[in-house]
Design a protein around this motif. Structure first.
Motif, PDB file in Angstrom:
ATOM      1  N   PHE A  48       0.821  -1.212   0.000  1.00  0.00           N
ATOM      2  CA  PHE A  48       0.000   0.000   0.000  1.00  0.00           C
ATOM      3  C   PHE A  48       0.854   1.261   0.000  1.00  0.00           C
ATOM      4  N   LEU A  49       2.083   1.156   0.502  1.00  0.00           N
ATOM      5  CA  LEU A  49       2.981   2.315   0.509  1.00  0.00           C
ATOM      6  C   LEU A  49       3.776   2.412  -0.788  1.00  0.00           C
ATOM      7  N   ASN A  50       3.399   1.639  -1.813  1.00  0.00           N
ATOM      8  CA  ASN A  50       4.092   1.626  -3.107  1.00  0.00           C
ATOM      9  C   ASN A  50       5.532   1.164  -2.989  1.00  0.00           C
ATOM     10  N   ALA A  51       5.826   0.355  -1.968  1.00  0.00           N
ATOM     11  CA  ALA A  51       7.196  -0.145  -1.809  1.00  0.00           C
ATOM     12  C   ALA A  51       7.203  -1.631  -2.136  1.00  0.00           C
ATOM     13  N   GLU A  52       7.069  -1.955  -3.435  1.00  0.00           N
ATOM     14  CA  GLU A  52       6.943  -3.363  -3.824  1.00  0.00           C
ATOM     15  C   GLU A  52       8.210  -4.150  -3.510  1.00  0.00           C
ATOM     16  N   PHE A  53       9.351  -3.501  -3.741  1.00  0.00           N
ATOM     17  CA  PHE A  53      10.616  -4.203  -3.507  1.00  0.00           C
ATOM     18  C   PHE A  53      10.747  -4.577  -2.032  1.00  0.00           C
ATOM     19  N   LEU A  54      10.399  -3.619  -1.174  1.00  0.00           N
ATOM     20  CA  LEU A  54      10.467  -3.879   0.263  1.00  0.00           C
ATOM     21  C   LEU A  54       9.514  -5.002   0.644  1.00  0.00           C
ATOM     22  N   ALA A  55       8.310  -5.002   0.027  1.00  0.00           N
ATOM     23  CA  ALA A  55       7.334  -6.041   0.328  1.00  0.00           C
ATOM     24  C   ALA A  55       7.887  -7.410  -0.048  1.00  0.00           C
ATOM     25  N   GLY A  56       8.485  -7.500  -1.237  1.00  0.00           N
ATOM     26  CA  GLY A  56       9.058  -8.771  -1.676  1.00  0.00           C
ATOM     27  C   GLY A  56      10.161  -9.228  -0.747  1.00  0.00           C
ATOM     28  N   THR A  57      11.019  -8.275  -0.358  1.00  0.00           N
ATOM     29  CA  THR A  57      12.119  -8.626   0.528  1.00  0.00           C
ATOM     30  C   THR A  57      11.597  -9.071   1.893  1.00  0.00           C
ATOM     31  N   GLN A  58      10.557  -8.373   2.366  1.00  0.00           N
ATOM     32  CA  GLN A  58       9.938  -8.744   3.646  1.00  0.00           C
ATOM     33  C   GLN A  58       9.473 -10.196   3.606  1.00  0.00           C
ATOM     34  N   LEU A  59       8.769 -10.551   2.512  1.00  0.00           N
ATOM     35  CA  LEU A  59       8.289 -11.929   2.381  1.00  0.00           C
ATOM     36  C   LEU A  59       9.455 -12.900   2.367  1.00  0.00           C
ATOM     37  N   LEU A  60      10.466 -12.569   1.564  1.00  0.00           N
ATOM     38  CA  LEU A  60      11.578 -13.489   1.364  1.00  0.00           C
ATOM     39  C   LEU A  60      12.359 -13.696   2.654  1.00  0.00           C
TER      40      LEU A  60
END
Lengths: 169, 355
Positions: A48-60
């Motif tokens: 939602f914060l437009n931080a897709e890379f961070l989201a992916g890294t968080q998941l990983l």
């Protein structure tokens, strides 16, 4: 954007409920599973914060890596999954008073701060920008972290290889 | 109609299409696996139901739904219920970032019900710029279905299966990530669409053969297929993490397994075999026919890899657990580090050729 608001409320509620289960549940394995879902929901908040890379890294990192380690710890420890932690509350009045005061302080803080809303438009291709920052402004931390991880990686292989030799000597 | 509503309609249609293809594909893959294994063992396999066995998987599905849903008394109910869902969701989610066809230039053309189109139609559910990262992240979640299921059944065999699966996935994620790093090195992007586009411009990444082989091996491990199916190894663990699941809950584990095979095959094709690219043919010159041709070629390439999955399963014996760990940590991991370094060096040497 009604749909986005609705989705945000869903994700936020999901994270909060999971976080509450982590803290309040008696069974440790339920806490571990809830923590996993909580990490997952936080990745949704990053989206939602437009931080897709961070989201992916968080998941990983958190969902794919750290949660597995926590579960490993729990599942491999004998009988710990049946262990239920009993609540021991001896000073109910004092404890309650401190909690309520702290909660009041937090509510006051949240209400009194002038929260700034970010106005610039989200960057279109954020991974590219993150890569450029890694290679310019944050070069040294990036390199140090990279070398550290590589050392850990190779170290794991070396330790794995050496065990047989040690047994012979 | 404004652009947001249009995007919403197209997104819903694409999601429906991908899920439909995955679920129908699963029934076909299961049938293919049964017929092919029968062929390899000199049997006939299921060949009666509806035109040479085509309806067999549907019949099995109906049978699974109609069967009594037994919940053993000693299981942990909540986790037991959630585990099949946790298992199946990532299997369907990973299909979202795989481009299954070229962009259709329908901007400005008027369509029935929708009106004039404002944007070209991208044949991919979500064209996000971190598509590769998304795939790895979602694939790593799949292990939790196994861990939850294995733990919830409250017996030693299932728990052992779950522990094996998680250890295996953690060890094979590293080489897989490094193989993907070589892909990112070559393409310079994490977006699936751009990876395909770059392969069209230059060459298919399968030319980087070590990276392809490492990725193929690790994807076998990630999908828990033979020779890496220690999580459900029948001779040692009854049926591993789904021993005490019955009816459609068991069916969901099965769906997840075969759904993973389909998405993994599609990913191998996208990353190393140019996705929907037809070599030496300019698809964009062929118009709508080119789009259909590209999608068919993508389906064909994916089917070939699904076939390889089945072929390997019925040809190779299972690894022993210590062998599995040795192969990963002492064999594939050093090789994958070398591949990353080697790719980087060669890329610097060939820099003029690339850009």
């Amino acid at each position: 954007m009604v749909i986005a608001d609705f989705a945000f409320i869903l994700v936020a509620a999901f994270v909060l409920i999971c976080a509450c289960v982590v803290v309040f549940h008696n069974k440790i394995i339920y806490s571990a599973f809830a923590l996993l879902f909580c990490f997952f929901g936080v990745a949704g908040l990053y989206v939602f914060l437009n931080a897709e890379f961070l989201a992916g890294t968080q998941l990983l990192v958190y969902v794919g890596g750290i949660s597995v380690l926590i579960l490993f710890g729990i599942l491999l420890t004998k009988n710990i999954e049946d262990l239920t932690s009993k609540e021991v509350s001896t000073q109910k009045i004092f404890g309650g008073l401190i909690s309520v005061t702290f909660l009041g302080g937090l509510i006051y803080m949240v209400n009194s701060v002038d929260w700034k809303v970010s106005t610039p438009k989200p960057i279109e291709n954020s991974p590219v920008e993150i890569g450029k920052l890694f290679m310019s402004d944050f070069l040294i931390p990036f390199e140090i972290a990279g070398v550290l991880l590589l050392v850990a990686l190779i170290g794991a292989v070396v330790i794995g290889r050496d065990t047989d030799k040690d047994l012979e000597v | 109609m404004d652009i947001a509503t249009q995007n919403l309609i197209f997104s819903v249609l694409k999601v429906a299409l991908v899920i439909k293809v995955l679920l129908l594909g699963v029934t076909m893959v299961i049938l293919a696996e049964r017929r092919f294994s029968a062929f390899m063992q000199d049997r006939l396999g299921p060949n009666r139901t509806f035109y040479g066995g085509l309806g067999q998987s549907f019949a099995d599905g109906i049978k699974l739904i109609l069967k009594e849903d037994v919940i053993p008394t000693h299981v942990d109910k909540l986790t037991y219920m959630i585990a099949p869902i946790v298992m199946m969701t990532p299997a369907l989610m990973t299909g979202a970032v795989i481009p299954f066809g070229p962009t259709i230039p329908i901007a400005g053309i008027s369509l029935p019900f929708i009106g004039e189109n404002l944007t070209p139609l991208v044949l991919q559910v979500a064209d996000i710029n971190v598509g590769l990262l998304y795939f790895v992240a979602i694939a790593s979640i799949g292990v939790y279905g196994i861990v939850m299921g294995g733990w919830a059944q409250n017996n030693k065999y299932s728990l052992l299966g779950a522990l094996r699966a998680s250890a295996q996935m953690v060890s094979y994620e590293l080489p897989m990530g490094l193989a993907l790093v070589t892909v990112v090195l070559m393409s310079g992007s994490l977006s699936m669409n751009e990876i395909v586009a770059h392969q069209q411009e230059t060459f298919w990444y399968v030319l980087n053969f070590p990276a392809f082989m490492i990725f193929l091996i690790t994807i076998f491990a990630e999908t828990n297929r033979l020779p890496f199916d220690l999580a459900e190894c029948e001779q040692e663990l009854v049926a591993g993490y789904h021993t005490e699941y019955s009816s459609m809950k068991f069916g969901m584990f099965l769906l997840a397994e075969y759904g993973n095979i389909i998405t993994s095959s599609a990913l191998v094709v996208t990353l190393f075999f140019g996705g929907w690219d037809i070599p030496f043919v300019d698809e964009s010159a062929l118009g709508l026919f080119g789009v259909i041709l590209s999608m068919s070629v993508f389906g064909l390439k994916t089917s070939i890899f699904i076939f390889i999955f089945i072929w390997v399963r019925w040809s190779l014996p299972r690894f022993r657990y210590d062998q599995l760990m040795n192969v990963s940590w002492k064999g594939i991991l050093p090789l994958s580090i070398l591949t990353v370094v080697g790719t980087a060096v060669i890329m610097v040497l060939l820099k003029n050729f690339y850009h």
